[in-house]
Write an enzyme that holds these catalytic residues in place. Structure first.
Site, mmCIF file in Angstrom:
data_model
loop_
_atom_site.group_PDB
_atom_site.id
_atom_site.type_symbol
_atom_site.label_atom_id
_atom_site.label_comp_id
_atom_site.label_asym_id
_atom_site.label_seq_id
_atom_site.Cartn_x
_atom_site.Cartn_y
_atom_site.Cartn_z
ATOM 1 N N CYS A 1 51.782 -5.890 49.893
ATOM 2 C CA CYS A 1 50.853 -5.202 50.816
ATOM 3 C C CYS A 1 49.744 -4.194 49.806
ATOM 4 O O CYS A 1 50.338 -3.880 49.003
ATOM 5 C CB CYS A 1 51.755 -4.303 51.692
ATOM 6 S SG CYS A 1 50.757 -3.142 52.680
ATOM 7 N N ASN B 1 51.352 0.162 60.196
ATOM 8 C CA ASN B 1 50.383 1.235 59.365
ATOM 9 C C ASN B 1 49.458 0.567 59.064
ATOM 10 O O ASN B 1 48.549 1.151 58.004
ATOM 11 C CB ASN B 1 51.345 2.093 58.418
ATOM 12 C CG ASN B 1 52.008 1.100 57.324
ATOM 13 O OD1 ASN B 1 51.738 -0.085 57.255
ATOM 14 N ND2 ASN B 1 52.708 1.556 56.313
ATOM 15 N N HIS C 1 50.810 -2.788 46.292
ATOM 16 C CA HIS C 1 51.994 -1.735 46.386
ATOM 17 C C HIS C 1 53.504 -2.051 46.475
ATOM 18 O O HIS C 1 54.302 -1.306 46.857
ATOM 19 C CB HIS C 1 51.659 -0.174 46.975
ATOM 20 C CG HIS C 1 51.294 -0.356 48.421
ATOM 21 N ND1 HIS C 1 49.919 0.396 48.816
ATOM 22 C CD2 HIS C 1 51.680 -0.954 49.515
ATOM 23 C CE1 HIS C 1 49.702 0.062 50.029
ATOM 24 N NE2 HIS C 1 50.708 -0.647 50.578
ATOM 25 N N ASN C 2 53.512 -3.290 46.867
ATOM 26 C CA ASN C 2 55.113 -4.061 47.085
ATOM 27 C C ASN C 2 55.128 -5.185 46.203
ATOM 28 O O ASN C 2 54.684 -6.357 46.545
ATOM 29 C CB ASN C 2 55.121 -4.421 48.537
ATOM 30 C CG ASN C 2 55.309 -3.318 49.273
ATOM 31 O OD1 ASN C 2 55.570 -2.198 48.996
ATOM 32 N ND2 ASN C 2 55.300 -3.610 50.682
ATOM 33 N N SER D 1 42.399 10.075 53.116
ATOM 34 C CA SER D 1 42.754 9.012 51.931
ATOM 35 C C SER D 1 42.383 9.521 50.835
ATOM 36 O O SER D 1 41.442 10.292 50.825
ATOM 37 C CB SER D 1 42.481 7.544 52.335
ATOM 38 O OG SER D 1 42.921 7.046 53.555
ATOM 39 N N HIS E 1 51.930 5.707 47.145
ATOM 40 C CA HIS E 1 51.153 4.625 47.623
ATOM 41 C C HIS E 1 50.475 5.426 48.989
ATOM 42 O O HIS E 1 49.565 4.570 49.640
ATOM 43 C CB HIS E 1 51.778 3.460 47.893
ATOM 44 C CG HIS E 1 52.727 3.620 49.380
ATOM 45 N ND1 HIS E 1 53.512 4.276 49.332
ATOM 46 C CD2 HIS E 1 52.819 2.482 50.193
ATOM 47 C CE1 HIS E 1 54.217 4.153 50.456
ATOM 48 N NE2 HIS E 1 53.589 2.956 51.048
ATOM 49 N N GLY E 2 50.952 6.279 49.491
ATOM 50 C CA GLY E 2 50.389 6.737 50.848
ATOM 51 C C GLY E 2 51.109 8.245 51.260
ATOM 52 O O GLY E 2 51.870 8.664 50.451
ATOM 53 N N ALA E 3 50.985 8.442 52.506
ATOM 54 C CA ALA E 3 51.712 9.449 52.983
ATOM 55 C C ALA E 3 52.905 9.718 53.182
ATOM 56 O O ALA E 3 53.754 10.516 52.765
ATOM 57 C CB ALA E 3 50.879 10.031 54.203
#
Lengths: 455, 164
Positions: A77, A181, A303-304, A359, A378-380
């Site tokens: 992902c 998401n 990011h995975n 972002s 990688h994100g929130a």
């Protein structure tokens, strides 16, 4: 614990972190062959075996393992960003129309199917070739490839290690966004930082970007499911005691470990091909309104993943299997894995926010290479469960409120929008600031969404 | 076998255990329990088979209201695993696979478990985005919070977190 656990975050993020994060960081630190430390990024939250936001590296020479749980269900992902060369004034008069065209062009949500259906040979070619295969098939351009990790094709993929079940699950899903998401956003750069560097990256305030967040779809989910079980069942035969079954793993040098790596790399190629096909669809949609728009690729990051990388540990270079679960590779300036034109800057790091907040675009740092194998957030990260979110917000209301802020949402699922309400996530700015303060990565730009297509 | 139940109301049973339950149902029911990023599903029944049926309903309820799913198509499932917990994950993953490949949702389940072997029938219909308004697709059933246990006076509980 074989190594310490290290969490990069500020006081406030640490205070709000689920206690499960600490437990999972500790559990990862017990796995065979782990090197240096079990790390967690500032957006860490309760995951599966590994925390989401977890980073750990394993040395095959020390009995190191590869963990299906450490990569997760949505293999590779990731996020990609495209330049558009457009400004807010270009978008404003056609915003509704653009949102509608994108929503109709890019399949999103449960039950959506792509227009591309692969026969068995094409499926294997795609799994071996990734975005390079997509470009050969006329999706995307050869120029895109230099801005994708691994030049768009993860080496070592073995399609034969991917089950027929996994391939069947993927047959209708090429070029689809998914749900949850995952998103497609049109974003405006609202702020830049460290300006000479941001300019070198071709970014300035007022630029319009496209951002795509999705992964390896059903194929990756099925590979994750199948290998997780195989590794759980086989753990005792390898003498591995699992503190949590979700940490299912196998020695890197074992038959099962090698099989999983072959399948996982094939799933990475599936994700890269998928984002390349979606990029093609986005370009088609833009061309209906902006025939001159080019939309070159800024960068594509996953990011995975589990990747083989050389890192200097105690003055020595070691070949390690670096797991990043909900964590982005963030190599510093000069690293050979970065395209030559970006080497002076460091690798771009794309941090997805929520559909109502922001972002970020960051770049990796030299210091970060020694902190957590060149990794960043990688994100929130969610701060609230999906149920809590649906109790607190109604999807229609969220869409109305965001429209009032100039953000257009298109989604097949009103409940899905409620579950993804911006308030259900942590403050992405706090996460990114913590990553910068820890020197994991440097902020380059902040983007706000103008249009969000949600699955 | 079990028909889908009415979904309504909320029950709070603790700070981290806020659940959505279908009520009232004295012998068999399902619940959702929170997970920070995803969703916990739990089936409760007098028998283990009932608990597995209810867990399947809870799975459907992550996507859509099980009551809105018509029994148009029947699918058969067979799973075997080394223990009850892995059997639950296998059962749920078999449903997830069928839903993904067949673009289906299911609202009716009949499960029979003998040792660690499961035979099941599920009835449902193809996903209709207007009718079902599916919230999210499920990637897989996980081993997180995974448990199949008999609780004195309460019957069988079958639960895990699903990744969405």
């Amino acid at each position: 614990m074989r190594v310490p656990g290290i969490i990069y975050a500020d006081k406030s993020l640490i205070r709000d972190m689920d206690l499960k994060v600490y437990e999972q960081v500790v559990n990862v630190a017990t796995l065979p062959g782990i090197v240096q430390a079990s790390f967690a990024m500032p957006d860490a939250h309760w995951g599966y075996g590994f925390p989401i936001g977890g980073v750990a590296a394993f040395d095959p020479k020390q009995g190191g393992v590869v963990s299906a749980g450490g990569v997760g269900f949505d293999i590779s992902c990731g996020v990609r960003a495209l330049y558009t060369g457009l400004r807010p004034d270009d978008i404003a008069p056609v915003k509704e129309k653009l949102a509608d065209i994108l929503f109709s062009r890019v399949p999103a949500g449960v039950g959506s199917t792509g227009r591309l259906h692969l026969n068995p040979q094409e499926m294997d070619d795609m799994l071996a070739g990734g975005a390079q295969w997509a470009v050969q098939r006329g999706y995307g351009t050869a120029k895109d490839l230099s801005r994708i990790e691994e030049h768009g094709c993860m080496a070592g993929a073995i399609p034969a290690c991917v089950s027929d079940h996994a391939k069947k699950r993927q047959k209708d899903e090429m070029g689809t966004l998914g749900s949850g998401n995952h998103y497609l956003e049109i974003q405006e750069v609202v702020e830049t930082y460290h300006d000479p560097l941001a300019e070198q990256l071709g970014i300035q305030a007022g630029d319009i970007l496209v951002s795509i967040h999705c992964g390896s779809r059903g194929l990756g989910h099925q590979i994750g499911t199948e290998y997780l079980k195989k590794m759980v069942v086989a753990a005792s035969q390898y003498g591995i005691t699992l503190p949590d079954r979700e940490l299912a793993c196998a020695p890197i040098d074992s038959h099962l470990g090698q099989e999983y790596l072959g399948a996982m790399r094939a799933a990475m190629n599936c994700a890269l091909a998928n984002r390349e096909i979606i990029t093609h669809l986005v370009r088609q949609a833009f061309s209906e309104i902006f025939p001159q728009a080019d939309l070159p690729l800024l960068y594509d990051v996953s990011h995975n993943t589990c990747k083989v990388e050389e890192h200097r540990i105690g003055g020595q270079s070691r070949r390690l299997f670096v797991h990043r679960k909900g964590a982005t590779r963030a190599f510093g300036p000069g690293h050979s894995a970065i395209p030559p034109d970006l080497q002076p800057l460091g690798q771009p790091v794309l941090i997805g926010g929520t559909m109502g907040t922001a972002s970020y675009l960051l770049v990796g740092t030299k210091e970060g290479m020694g902190l957590a194998y060149g990794s960043a957030c990688h994100g929130a990260g969610r701060s609230m469960s999906r149920h809590q979110a649906t109790r607190q917000w109604k999807g229609h209301r969220v869409i109305q409120e965001l429209a009032a802020q100039g953000i257009l949402i298109r989604s097949p699922s009103v409940r899905g929008v409620a579950e993804e309400a911006p308030g259900a996530y942590k403050d992405v700015t706090a996460v990114v600031d913590a990553a910068e303060h820890a020197h994991l990565a440097r902020k380059m730009a902040k983007m706000r969404p103008l249009i969000c297509i949600k699955g | 076998m079990v028909q889908n139940m009415t979904t309504s109301g909320f029950t709070t049973t603790g700070q981290h255990m806020m659940t959505i339950v279908n009520e009232p149902e004295p012998s068999a029911w399902w619940e959702h329990f929170p997970h920070e990023a995803d969703m916990g599903i739990r089936g409760i029944g007098i028998t283990k088979s009932q608990a597995f049926e209810q867990a399947a309903l809870a799975l459907t309820a992550v996507i859509t209201d099980p009551e809105e799913v018509a029994s148009q198509v029947e699918s058969h499932f067979s799973c075997e695993a080394p223990d009850d917990e892995l059997l639950l994950v296998d059962w749920l993953n078999a449903l997830i696979y069928e839903m993904a490949c067949g673009h289906m949702v299911f609202g009716w389940f009949d499960v029979k478990i003998n040792d660690h072997h499961l035979e099941a029938v599920a009835r449902g219909e193809p996903v209709d985005r207007k009718k079902h308004e599916p919230a999210v697709e499920i990637k897989g059933a996980t081993y997180t919070e995974l448990s199949v246990r008999h609780m004195e006076g309460r019957g069988w509980v079958a639960q895990c977190v699903v990744d969405v």
